[in-house]
Each structure stands twice: as structure tokens, then as C-alpha cells.
Design a protein around this motif. Structure first.
Motif, PDB file in Angstrom:
ATOM      1  N   LEU A  38      10.893   2.444  -1.846  1.00 21.34           N
ATOM      2  CA  LEU A  38      12.162   1.773  -2.147  1.00 21.34           C
ATOM      3  C   LEU A  38      12.593   1.968  -3.601  1.00 21.34           C
ATOM      4  O   LEU A  38      13.726   1.668  -3.955  1.00 21.34           O
ATOM      5  N   SER A  39      11.688   2.488  -4.428  1.00 24.62           N
ATOM      6  CA  SER A  39      11.942   2.539  -5.876  1.00 24.62           C
ATOM      7  C   SER A  39      13.095   3.460  -6.250  1.00 24.62           C
ATOM      8  O   SER A  39      13.701   3.282  -7.296  1.00 24.62           O
ATOM      9  N   ASN A  40      13.402   4.428  -5.399  1.00 22.97           N
ATOM     10  CA  ASN A  40      14.521   5.300  -5.758  1.00 22.97           C
ATOM     11  C   ASN A  40      15.849   4.539  -5.682  1.00 22.97           C
ATOM     12  O   ASN A  40      16.850   4.988  -6.198  1.00 22.97           O
ATOM     13  N   LYS A  41      15.813   3.371  -5.054  1.00 21.63           N
ATOM     14  CA  LYS A  41      17.006   2.525  -5.019  1.00 21.63           C
ATOM     15  C   LYS A  41      17.010   1.540  -6.195  1.00 21.63           C
ATOM     16  O   LYS A  41      18.017   0.920  -6.484  1.00 21.63           O
ATOM     17  N   SER A  42      15.851   1.410  -6.844  1.00 18.35           N
ATOM     18  CA  SER A  42      15.772   0.536  -8.019  1.00 18.35           C
ATOM     19  C   SER A  42      15.605   1.419  -9.253  1.00 18.35           C
ATOM     20  O   SER A  42      15.735   2.628  -9.178  1.00 18.35           O
ATOM     21  N   ASN A  43      15.297   0.810 -10.348  1.00 20.84           N
ATOM     22  CA  ASN A  43      15.144   1.594 -11.576  1.00 20.84           C
ATOM     23  C   ASN A  43      13.692   1.799 -11.979  1.00 20.84           C
ATOM     24  O   ASN A  43      13.429   2.341 -13.040  1.00 20.84           O
ATOM     25  N   LYS A  44      12.759   1.351 -11.148  1.00 13.74           N
ATOM     26  CA  LYS A  44      11.346   1.501 -11.519  1.00 13.74           C
ATOM     27  C   LYS A  44      10.957   2.975 -11.482  1.00 13.74           C
ATOM     28  O   LYS A  44      11.198   3.664 -10.514  1.00 13.74           O
ATOM     29  N   ARG A  45      10.361   3.423 -12.553  1.00  6.46           N
ATOM     30  CA  ARG A  45       9.868   4.797 -12.644  1.00  6.46           C
ATOM     31  C   ARG A  45       8.354   4.777 -12.530  1.00  6.46           C
ATOM     32  O   ARG A  45       7.683   4.127 -13.329  1.00  6.46           O
ATOM     33  N   TYR A  46       7.837   5.461 -11.563  1.00  2.00           N
ATOM     34  CA  TYR A  46       6.396   5.483 -11.325  1.00  2.00           C
ATOM     35  C   TYR A  46       5.737   6.640 -12.062  1.00  2.00           C
ATOM     36  O   TYR A  46       6.333   7.699 -12.234  1.00  2.00           O
TER      37      TYR A  46
END
Length: 161
Positions: free
Chosen positions: A10-18
């Protein structure tokens, strides 16, 4: 799927960069996931040796399973490209006794080809000689024939005569 993998997807919809360190202890699971596998492949290209070591430690016990996996095989291939010589040697050692099965498997045959491209000549010879008793079956197999073509292309003749 783990919560971490769900969050990652889901992170591509948020701003979290892994980063790789964010998924340590989940690398095998991520390797078997389409998005996770792509992420690991991308990160391995620029990872430092400590990061590669950590990834390797996690995937190595499951290397054969990953070689046969629709997404995991790409992570193992990346190790043959970007791993150090010891890591490549260990992965090739894991293939011993299984080269025929891996060569005729739809995803693993790609790993065998990549291994042949990146291991030292003596390991090329070991992997190749293992196919000798079944070479006609490998040649006739829709996946195995690609491995044989790679052997012809890469392995020095004196190693296989």
C-alpha cells in the motif's frame, strides 16, 4: 501475507519510502511477492556489502524454493549478478544434485542460466556435468534446452568433453 508486506504494497499510495533494512526478517516472503521481489531486485543493484550479506543470510536457506518461484527466481538471479564470489559459490553449491530438476523447471531454468553466466569455470563444469546422464531429456525439454544453449555458449569445451 504479513502486515508488513500489506503495508509495503500500500506504500506506493502513501509517502513512506522503504529501504532494505525495513524488510529484514521478511525477505523470503517479500521475494515471493511480485512487488516485494521487484523492490529487492532494485535495491540489490545498489546495496552495500552489509545489506547484501543480510539479504543473503535470509534467502540462502530458502534458495531452492525461491529459484522455482515465479517472483523469487529473480531475486536469486540478482545475487548471481550482484553478489560476491562466495555468495555465488554457495548458491551454486545448493544447486548440486538438483541441476536437472532446476533446468527443466520453468522459473528455475532462468536461475541455472544466470548461474552459468556468473560462476567460476570450475563450477560451470560441475553444474554442466551433472546434466550429462540426462542430456537428451534436457535438450528436448522446453525449459532445459535454454540451459543447454547457455552451456554451449559459455562453458569451455575442455570442461565438458
Amino acid at each position: 501475507r504479513s502486515v508488513l508486506l500489506d503495508e509495503f504494497r500500500l506504500s506506493n499510495k502513501s509517502n513512506k519510502r522503504y529501504e532494505l533494512k525495513d524488510i529484514y526478517n521478511h525477505l523470503v516472503e517479500f521475494s515471493g511477492d511480485q512487488h516485494g521481489s521487484r523492490f529487492i531486485q532494485q535495491k540489490l543493484e545498489s546495496a552495500n556489502s552489509d545489506e547484501k550479506d543480510q539479504v543473503f543470510r535470509e534467502i540462502e536457506p530458502n534458495a531452492i524454493q525461491l529459484m522455482k518461484d515465479v517472483f523469487g527466481n529473480y531475486v536469486v538471479q540478482k545475487f548471481f549478478e550482484h553478489g560476491n564470489q562466495v555468495q555465488k559459490k554457495v548458491l551454486a553449491e545448493k544447486m548440486k544434485g538438483k541441476v536437472f530438476d532446476l533446468s527443466v523447471q520453468v522459473y528455475a531454468c532462468r536461475v541455472v542460466q544466470k548461474a552459468l553466466e556468473h560462476v567460476l569455470v570450475e563450477q560451470q563444469a560441475e553444474l554442466t556435468l551433472e546434466l550429462e546422464p540426462d542430456i537428451l531429456r534436457v535438450i528436448r525439454d522446453q525449459n532445459g534446452n535454454h540451459v543447454v544453449q547457455k552451456i554451449i555458449e559459455l562453458v569451455p569445451r575442455q570442461c565438458i568433453d
